[in-house]
Design a protein around this motif. Structure first.
Motif, short mmCIF file in Angstrom:
data_model
loop_
_atom_site.label_atom_id
_atom_site.label_comp_id
_atom_site.label_asym_id
_atom_site.label_seq_id
_atom_site.Cartn_x
_atom_site.Cartn_y
_atom_site.Cartn_z
N PRO A 162 0.81 -1.22 0.00
CA PRO A 162 0.00 0.00 0.00
C PRO A 162 0.85 1.27 0.00
CG PRO A 162 -0.11 -1.08 2.14
CD PRO A 162 0.58 -2.02 1.22
N VAL A 163 2.07 1.19 0.54
CA VAL A 163 2.91 2.39 0.61
C VAL A 163 3.28 2.87 -0.79
CG1 VAL A 163 5.11 3.29 1.43
CG2 VAL A 163 3.80 1.75 2.87
N ILE A 164 3.51 1.91 -1.69
CA ILE A 164 3.95 2.28 -3.04
C ILE A 164 2.91 3.13 -3.75
CG2 ILE A 164 4.36 1.30 -5.33
CD1 ILE A 164 6.01 -0.83 -3.85
N ALA A 165 1.64 2.81 -3.56
CA ALA A 165 0.60 3.61 -4.18
C ALA A 165 0.69 5.06 -3.70
CB ALA A 165 -0.77 3.03 -3.86
N VAL A 166 0.93 5.21 -2.39
CA VAL A 166 1.02 6.56 -1.84
C VAL A 166 2.27 7.28 -2.34
CG1 VAL A 166 1.62 7.74 0.30
CG2 VAL A 166 -0.43 6.38 0.17
N ILE A 167 3.35 6.52 -2.49
CA ILE A 167 4.57 7.13 -3.02
C ILE A 167 4.31 7.67 -4.43
CG2 ILE A 167 6.92 6.66 -3.81
CD1 ILE A 167 7.26 4.81 -1.46
N GLY A 168 3.55 6.91 -5.22
CA GLY A 168 3.21 7.36 -6.56
C GLY A 168 2.47 8.69 -6.52
N VAL A 169 1.49 8.78 -5.63
CA VAL A 169 0.71 10.02 -5.51
C VAL A 169 1.59 11.16 -5.01
CG1 VAL A 169 -1.22 11.11 -4.35
CG2 VAL A 169 -1.43 8.76 -5.15
N GLN A 170 2.44 10.84 -4.02
CA GLN A 170 3.34 11.87 -3.48
C GLN A 170 4.26 12.41 -4.56
OE1 GLN A 170 3.64 13.36 -0.51
NE2 GLN A 170 1.77 12.37 0.15
N ALA A 171 4.74 11.51 -5.40
CA ALA A 171 5.62 11.93 -6.49
C ALA A 171 4.88 12.92 -7.38
CB ALA A 171 6.08 10.73 -7.30
N GLY A 172 3.59 12.67 -7.59
CA GLY A 172 2.78 13.59 -8.39
C GLY A 172 2.65 14.95 -7.70
N TYR A 173 2.35 14.93 -6.38
CA TYR A 173 2.22 16.18 -5.64
C TYR A 173 3.50 17.00 -5.72
CZ TYR A 173 -2.18 14.91 -3.39
OH TYR A 173 -3.47 14.60 -3.15
N MET A 174 4.63 16.28 -5.67
CA MET A 174 5.92 16.97 -5.72
C MET A 174 6.01 17.82 -6.96
SD MET A 174 8.65 14.18 -4.64
CE MET A 174 8.75 13.60 -2.99
N MET A 175 5.51 17.29 -8.08
CA MET A 175 5.54 18.03 -9.33
C MET A 175 4.76 19.34 -9.17
SD MET A 175 7.30 16.56 -11.51
CE MET A 175 8.40 15.37 -10.79
N GLY A 176 3.59 19.24 -8.56
CA GLY A 176 2.80 20.44 -8.35
C GLY A 176 3.51 21.39 -7.40
N GLY A 177 4.08 20.83 -6.33
CA GLY A 177 4.75 21.63 -5.31
C GLY A 177 5.99 22.31 -5.85
N SER A 178 6.53 21.77 -6.96
CA SER A 178 7.76 22.33 -7.50
C SER A 178 7.59 23.79 -7.91
CB SER A 178 8.26 21.49 -8.67
OG SER A 178 7.34 21.58 -9.73
N VAL A 179 6.34 24.20 -8.21
CA VAL A 179 6.11 25.60 -8.60
C VAL A 179 6.59 26.53 -7.49
CG1 VAL A 179 4.38 27.32 -9.22
CG2 VAL A 179 4.15 24.97 -10.03
N ILE A 180 6.20 26.20 -6.26
CA ILE A 180 6.58 27.04 -5.12
C ILE A 180 8.07 26.93 -4.83
CG2 ILE A 180 6.27 27.36 -2.64
CD1 ILE A 180 3.39 26.26 -3.08
N ILE A 181 8.54 25.68 -4.73
CA ILE A 181 9.91 25.46 -4.29
C ILE A 181 10.92 25.99 -5.30
CG2 ILE A 181 11.59 23.65 -3.78
CD1 ILE A 181 9.44 24.47 -1.64
N GLU A 182 10.65 25.78 -6.58
CA GLU A 182 11.59 26.26 -7.59
C GLU A 182 11.63 27.78 -7.61
OE1 GLU A 182 10.86 24.40 -11.34
OE2 GLU A 182 11.28 22.40 -10.54
N THR A 183 10.48 28.40 -7.26
CA THR A 183 10.47 29.86 -7.20
C THR A 183 11.30 30.34 -6.01
OG1 THR A 183 8.24 29.69 -8.03
CG2 THR A 183 8.96 31.86 -7.34
N VAL A 184 11.12 29.68 -4.85
CA VAL A 184 11.86 30.06 -3.65
C VAL A 184 13.37 29.94 -3.89
CG1 VAL A 184 12.39 29.43 -1.27
CG2 VAL A 184 10.02 29.49 -2.04
N PHE A 185 13.80 28.83 -4.50
CA PHE A 185 15.24 28.58 -4.64
C PHE A 185 15.77 28.97 -6.02
CE2 PHE A 185 14.09 25.72 -1.17
CZ PHE A 185 15.08 26.03 -0.26
#
Ligand SMILES: Nc1ncnc2c1ncn2[C@@H]1O[C@H](COP(=O)(O)OP(=O)(O)O)[C@@H](O)[C@H]1O
Ligand SMILES: [Mg+2]
Lengths: 335, 305
Positions: free
Chosen positions: B229-252
């Motif tokens: 079950p953890v792998i499914a969540v890792i897949g989703v988290q990896a997707g969220y990371m892509m979305g989150g990259s907008v903020i983080i890439e702007t900060v750094f």
């Protein structure tokens, strides 16, 4: 015959929010080499907990105590977890009640059989595979070599239980504990598995503890029997004697519940024991069967009842004298 | 397993098509692209000219089909702002974001799984509570704030790491920690509950009854089943990371897709915006698909029906 397992005054307490649950309340028994001890009792009376206590596979919170717990000359209660694990699956194996869930769904049958041998013996993988195939054939599985590559979900319950038996035999144990090995199986398969176990037990001259709630099972495969009620043994003896003249009112009640071919008349009344099993939580005094017993007296409620011995292997836990018990048994059998 | 994979792939393709349709539609309806394109002091006629020039006057479905046909051939249009083909732009920016995503994922898994296993081994002890506290604080911390704090500590107080850019591996250290920390709690808590469930199963008792060593029981018999079950969540988290990259890439100031998304929105660079949003969605779809396939492959009950 040499004594393999000696258990004296074994107790198991499980702390719960409502108080301590005394799951096993002072159990004594021995198992000799080549002998099958049957433990019989209603569901919830502490049979499984007793067997887990021997192997130290109890739930984490459970507390085990014993005056003596000796297996093959070793005091099990003095061994470290590491030393105990050297015995488990090696000299002493266990077969569980639930074949459907007792195998790991992620590994093949072969892998699960082989790892047991490789854990305890310096053996090459090839030898382990050979042993696995040999034992699968022994427990009546056809096309054994190809079964090794199968996963548990591809096998029926009966086949899985056969695999569990083969797994228990991988290291050639001296003792096997079978906890209700057929309860979860279809009636037609139950007899096959029991016969298989009995055959293997006598062939390899192992000691065996066979746990069941079915007196019929005991009658067909056990040498000695212990009747368990509310965490205690209430009667022990050879199968022949206990079935012929049950001393304890509980055993008498149990035996009245099963029809005996040739003895029980067609259409005659099948007994059942009225009343409920007492709670195992908290301390209690007096006989634990008192609330369901037809012969209950005031004295039964006052103090705990010790085991009375008759001869070397028979004993029963009742304040009635053996003569009275005999008399009751005879009357119960006639009615 | 093959049939399963094909089914999942078809489903993923369908989702991708739907997402592309929605993105296209929403972006085109959100404001008039011709107005933005024509510039600030354009006359009504100029705007009308741009509209006809770019085909914005045609019905939306027609525009979408035209865009899709070109996109499938690798032509995503030209960026108004950067004035180079969008596909070129993506080629430059995607590797940065993927590197950040991969590093963060590895960081998250390497910190979350061991902590989850440890917590499950000793439930309701100090250790367990420590892990839980860690997870809750990591989850409660806004990513941009954590990023700024790291910059304060590692760039101002102890000047060890570069503040912004994406040229050396040092530039990726802080973003990795921030994004990874964000994904860690969900993975850790699922590992913990997964392990607790598995440790209570009958087959773990069997493994112990066989005399297997605690390490073997834990890692071979328990973890293998708990990670499914953890792998499914890792897949989703990896997707969220892509979305989150907008903020983080702007900060750094990381020169990746996230920053590109920010820039293209700022300048209403329509072609670029569309392409970035779609690409982020596709990465999400692909990681989820990959997690599904990996799950099936790990679980024999799905692999061999
Ligand atoms: N993990 C556990 N936690 C609390 N109580 C338990 C647990 N396992 C068993 N018990 C209790 O211990 C008693 C004996 O259970 P058990 O040995 O499983 O009975 P059985 O004779 O059916 O095998 C029952 O009252 C049961 O409710
Ligand atoms: Mg039981």
């Amino acid at each position: 015959m040499t004594v393999l397992l000696e258990v004296e005054n074994l107790t198991v307490d499980i702390p719960l929010a409502a108080g301590d649950l005394h799951a096993v309340r002072g159990v004594d028994f021995t198992v000799k080499k080549g002998e099958t001890l049957g433990i019989v009792g209603e569901s919830g009376c502490g049979k499984s907990i007793t067997s887990f206590a021997i192997m130290n596979l109890l739930p984490q919170s459970a507390v085990r105590n014993s005056r003596r717990l000796v297996f093959d000359g070793q005091a099990l209660d003095e061994l470290s977890e590491e030393q105990l694990s050297d015995i488990r699956g090696n000299k002493m194996s266990m077969i569980f009640q639930e074949p459907m869930t007792s195998l790991n769904p992620s590994y093949t049958i072969g892998e699960q059989l082989i790892e047991t041998l490789l854990r305890h013996r310096k053996a090459a993988r090839r030898e382990a595979v050979e042993r696995a195939v040999f034992l699968l054939e022994k427990v009546g599985i056809t096309a054994a070599a190809s079964r090794l590559k199968q996963y548990p979900h591809q096998l029926s319950g009966g086949l899985r239980q056969r695999v569990m038996i083969a797994m228990a035999l991988m290291c050639g144990p001296e003792m096997i504990i079978a906890d209700e090995p057929t309860t979860a199986l279809d009636v037609t398969i139950q007899a096959q598995i029991l016969n298989l176990l009995a055959g293997i037990q006598s062939e390899f001259q192992m000691g065996q503890i066979l746990i069941t709630h079915d007196l019929g099972v005991i009658a067909s495969v056990a040498h000695r029997v212990a009747v368990m009620y509310a965490g205690q043994f209430v009667e022990t003896g050879s199968v022949a004697e206990v079935f012929e003249t049950p001393m304890h009112p509980y055993t008498q009640g149990l035996l009245a519940c099963i029809p005996i071919p040739g003895k029980t008349k067609r259409g005659s009344f099948l007994g059942s024991i009225p009343g409920k099993v007492p709670t195992l939580i908290g301390d209690q005094t007096g006989c634990s069967f008192a609330n369901r017993c037809a012969y209950v007296k005031e004295a039964c409620l006052l103090k705990n009842v010790p085991m009375n011995s008759i001869g070397s292997v028979r004993s029963y836990r009742c304040i009635l004298s053996s003569e009275v018990c005999y008399q009751n048994a005879r009357e119960a059998a006639c009615s | 397993m093959l049939i399963y994979t094909i089914k999942r792939a078809l489903l993923a393709t369908l989702v991708a098509l739907t997402v592309s349709m929605l993105t296209f539609g929403l972006l085109h309806l959100s404001s008039d692209p011709a107005v933005a394109l024509a510039g600030e002091d354009a006359t009504e006629e100029d705007i009308q000219m741009v509209r006809v020039d770019y085909g914005f006057d045609k019905p939306l479905p027609v525009q979408y089909l035209a865009w899709l046909t070109k996109a499938l051939q690798g032509d995503l249009g030209t960026s108004f702002y950067f004035n180079i083909p969008v596909s070129k732009l993506l080629q430059q920016r995607l590797p940065v974001t993927l590197t950040l995503g991969a590093c963060s994922l590895v960081f998250a898994i390497l910190s979350a799984v061991p902590l989850g296993v440890l917590a499950a081994m000793r439930p309701n002890t100090k250790l367990d509570r420590f892990c839980l506290t860690l997870a809750v604080s990591a989850q409660a911390m806004p990513a941009f704030w954590f990023g700024l704090m790291l910059i304060v500590v590692f760039c101002l107080w102890f000047p060890l790491l570069p503040v912004s850019g994406s040229d050396t591996w040092q530039h990726f250290v802080m973003p990795t920690i921030v994004v990874g920390t964000n994904a860690m709690p969900a993975i850790m808590r699922l590992t913990r509950t997964g392990m607790l469930d598995v440790l209570a199963t009958d087959y773990i008792r069997t493994a112990r009854a066989k005399g297997l060593r605690p390490k073997t029981v834990l890692l071979k018999h328990a973890l293998r089943n708990a990670v499914i079950p953890v792998i499914a969540v890792i897949g989703v988290q990896a997707g969220y990371m892509m979305g989150g990259s907008v903020i983080i890439e702007t900060v750094f100031g990381l020169n990746g897709l996230g920053l590109l998304a920010y820039e293209s929105i700022m300048y209403f660079d329509l072609a670029c915006m569309e392409a970035v949003v779609l690409l982020l969605c596709f990465v999400f779809i692909i990681t989820t698909f990959a997690a599904d396939i990996m799950n099936a492959w790990l679980d024999p009950r799905i692999r061999i029906g």
